[in-house]
Design a protein around this motif. Structure first.
Motif, PDB file in Angstrom:
ATOM      1  N   ILE A 127       0.940  -1.241  -0.032  1.00 23.33           N
ATOM      2  CA  ILE A 127      -0.063  -0.022  -0.088  1.00 23.33           C
ATOM      3  C   ILE A 127       0.856   1.229   0.006  1.00 23.33           C
ATOM      4  CG2 ILE A 127      -1.691   1.362   1.349  1.00 23.33           C
ATOM      5  CD1 ILE A 127      -3.000  -0.966  -0.046  1.00 23.33           C
ATOM      6  N   SER A 128       2.016   1.308   0.757  1.00 28.89           N
ATOM      7  CA  SER A 128       2.669   2.397   0.833  1.00 28.89           C
ATOM      8  C   SER A 128       3.380   2.765  -0.475  1.00 28.89           C
ATOM      9  CB  SER A 128       3.800   1.853   1.885  1.00 28.89           C
ATOM     10  OG  SER A 128       4.854   3.145   2.007  1.00 28.89           O
ATOM     11  N   ILE A 129       3.941   1.577  -1.185  1.00 26.37           N
ATOM     12  CA  ILE A 129       4.694   1.651  -2.492  1.00 26.37           C
ATOM     13  C   ILE A 129       3.718   2.267  -3.504  1.00 26.37           C
ATOM     14  CG2 ILE A 129       5.731   0.310  -4.190  1.00 26.37           C
ATOM     15  CD1 ILE A 129       6.744  -1.561  -2.185  1.00 26.37           C
ATOM     16  N   ARG A 130       2.479   1.532  -3.526  1.00 28.43           N
ATOM     17  CA  ARG A 130       1.418   2.157  -4.487  1.00 28.43           C
ATOM     18  C   ARG A 130       1.116   3.455  -4.193  1.00 28.43           C
ATOM     19  NH1 ARG A 130       2.715  -2.113  -7.833  1.00 28.43           N
ATOM     20  NH2 ARG A 130       2.925  -3.978  -6.683  1.00 28.43           N
ATOM     21  N   LYS A 131       0.849   3.640  -3.132  1.00 29.42           N
ATOM     22  CA  LYS A 131       0.503   5.329  -2.850  1.00 29.42           C
ATOM     23  C   LYS A 131       1.640   6.220  -3.225  1.00 29.42           C
ATOM     24  CE  LYS A 131      -2.776   4.671   0.863  1.00 29.42           C
ATOM     25  NZ  LYS A 131      -2.922   5.050   2.219  1.00 29.42           N
ATOM     26  N   ARG A 132       2.959   6.009  -3.077  1.00 34.69           N
ATOM     27  CA  ARG A 132       4.069   6.768  -3.528  1.00 34.69           C
ATOM     28  C   ARG A 132       4.105   6.865  -5.204  1.00 34.69           C
ATOM     29  NH1 ARG A 132       7.178   4.089   0.512  1.00 34.69           N
ATOM     30  NH2 ARG A 132       8.265   2.939  -1.220  1.00 34.69           N
ATOM     31  N   SER A 133       3.358   5.929  -5.920  1.00 44.17           N
ATOM     32  CA  SER A 133       3.441   6.005  -7.201  1.00 44.17           C
ATOM     33  C   SER A 133       2.212   6.504  -8.017  1.00 44.17           C
ATOM     34  CB  SER A 133       3.869   4.596  -7.798  1.00 44.17           C
ATOM     35  OG  SER A 133       2.609   3.838  -7.420  1.00 44.17           O
ATOM     36  N   THR A 134       1.445   7.291  -6.923  1.00 46.59           N
ATOM     37  CA  THR A 134       0.199   7.611  -7.800  1.00 46.59           C
ATOM     38  C   THR A 134       0.304   8.875  -8.642  1.00 46.59           C
ATOM     39  OG1 THR A 134      -0.126   9.161  -5.846  1.00 46.59           O
ATOM     40  CG2 THR A 134      -1.377   7.110  -5.584  1.00 46.59           C
ATOM     41  N   ASN A 135       1.384   9.465  -8.527  1.00 49.26           N
ATOM     42  CA  ASN A 135       1.663  10.621  -9.417  1.00 49.26           C
ATOM     43  C   ASN A 135       2.078  10.360 -10.885  1.00 49.26           C
ATOM     44  OD1 ASN A 135       1.161  12.535  -7.246  1.00 49.26           O
ATOM     45  ND2 ASN A 135       3.323  12.454  -6.731  1.00 49.26           N
ATOM     46  N   GLU A 136       2.367   8.966 -11.041  1.00 52.08           N
ATOM     47  CA  GLU A 136       2.781   8.421 -12.508  1.00 52.08           C
ATOM     48  C   GLU A 136       1.711   8.385 -13.422  1.00 52.08           C
ATOM     49  OE1 GLU A 136       5.022   5.158 -11.711  1.00 52.08           O
ATOM     50  OE2 GLU A 136       6.447   6.004 -10.452  1.00 52.08           O
ATOM     51  N   ASN A 137       0.688   7.529 -12.919  1.00 55.76           N
ATOM     52  CA  ASN A 137      -0.588   7.287 -13.557  1.00 55.76           C
ATOM     53  C   ASN A 137      -1.617   7.018 -12.379  1.00 55.76           C
ATOM     54  OD1 ASN A 137      -2.830   6.110 -14.932  1.00 55.76           O
ATOM     55  ND2 ASN A 137      -1.258   5.958 -16.742  1.00 55.76           N
ATOM     56  N   LYS A 138      -2.506   8.059 -12.288  1.00 59.70           N
ATOM     57  CA  LYS A 138      -3.420   7.793 -11.129  1.00 59.70           C
ATOM     58  C   LYS A 138      -4.280   6.523 -11.118  1.00 59.70           C
ATOM     59  CE  LYS A 138      -7.004  10.557  -8.750  1.00 59.70           C
ATOM     60  NZ  LYS A 138      -7.839  11.695  -8.534  1.00 59.70           N
TER      61      LYS A 138
END
Length: 313
Positions: A127-138
């Protein structure tokens, strides 16, 4: 260097203890199980000198998490965004995954607390990893988050029936899972517009978390009821009741969709009847204008009573 090492190790007997010595970033030869066939694997955090039981569980979990990572990548990158998660990650559709889950469920009879701890750590890290990558492709990152939640639920549904083997050792994990489930179920209803194309997948995940609560109710019915009514009473404090409040209450009611009354003991029947009585009392207190709320309560009562009626026939 790594290739030579692999070649040398392949020529050794499986019982040769030197074959389990690991170098940094090297491929190594190991067995899937201590008595299994040899295969070339990456340098993973498995202790090859551990006891067979510990080694088996470690290997099962690493294999499971590795498979989940591949499935998440496939679902979020290669598949259309609007494809439903319960179709992409259909249960009973992958024989190897089913066998992994079944095996993990069996070994959890003796080590469920450790497995739940590892599973929750994996979940929180993902969850932490995925939340950090939300800026790439929401949208894709959001679907990845939903996929992590969905897979987490699938494992829990397989493991939690073993809770009766560990009546006290898993309490903190049960509380964590229960509160997480209620929270995730209400999340999509609080702000459906935020999910856009992933809204239907959000509802699928919410229903899967409701299944988790249903499984928990078989061993922790009192705790499930107490948590439900605590959250319900919090929502009822809002006066006058707004549409947002109604939506929150309906999502809470839907969270109990898979709650089942056990009929094997008189005490369990009494406990179930008490729960139904409280629900019915709440139904009578609701203003007649709140038709959606009344309909949701009636729907929940039907969901709970039908299996009871089927058993008694």
């Amino acid at each position: 260097m790594a290739a030579r090492r692999v070649g040398n190790d392949l020529s050794r007997r499986k019982s040769d203890p030197t074959s389990s010595k690991l170098g940094n970033n090297e491929a190594v030869v190991a067995a899937e199980l201590p008595w299994g066939s040899l295969k070339v694997v990456g340098n993973m955090s498995i202790d090859f000198h551990s006891l067979p039981a510990k080694f088996t569980v470690q290997n099962l979990l690493l294999e499971l998490f590795s498979m989940f990572e591949k499935k998440i990548q496939y679902v979020c990158i290669e598949e259309p965004l609007d494809k439903f998660l319960n179709k992409s990650l259909k249960r009973c559709d992958d024989t190897y995954l089913d066998n992994l889950l079944r095996t993990l469920g069996n070994v959890s009879e003796v080590c469920l607390p450790s497995i739940l701890e590892a599973l929750i750590k994996w979940y929180e890290e993902q969850i932490s990893i995925r939340k950090r990558s939300t800026n790439e492709n929401k949208d894709r990152s959001q679907k990845a988050l939903l996929a992590v939640n969905y897979l987490f639920c699938i494992v829990l549904i397989e493991l939690l029936p073993q809770l009766h083997f560990h009546p006290t050792d898993c309490e903190k994990y049960v509380n964590y899972i229960l509160h997480l489930s209620f929270n995730e179920i209400s999340k999509g209803n609080r702000d459906p517009a935020a999910y856009g194309i992933n809204l239907h997948n959000c509802l699928i995940v919410a229903e899967t978390f409701a299944e988790v609560i249903g499984v928990l109710s078989q061993t922790h019915a009192k705790l499930v009821q107490k948590t439900f009514f605590t959250l319900l009473n919090e929502c009822r404090k809002e006066t006058p009741l707004t549409q947002s409040g109604v939506t929150n209450i309906i999502s809470l009611l839907m969270a109990m969709k898979f709650y089942r009354i056990k009929t094997s003991q008189v005490s369990e029947i009494e406990q179930g009847v008490s729960f139904l009585d409280e629900l019915a009392s709440y139904y009578l207190e609701i203003d007649l204008k709140q038709k959606d709320l009344k309909h949701a309560i009636v729907g929940l009562l039907v969901e709970i009573l039908l299996p009871v009626a089927a058993v008694s026939l």
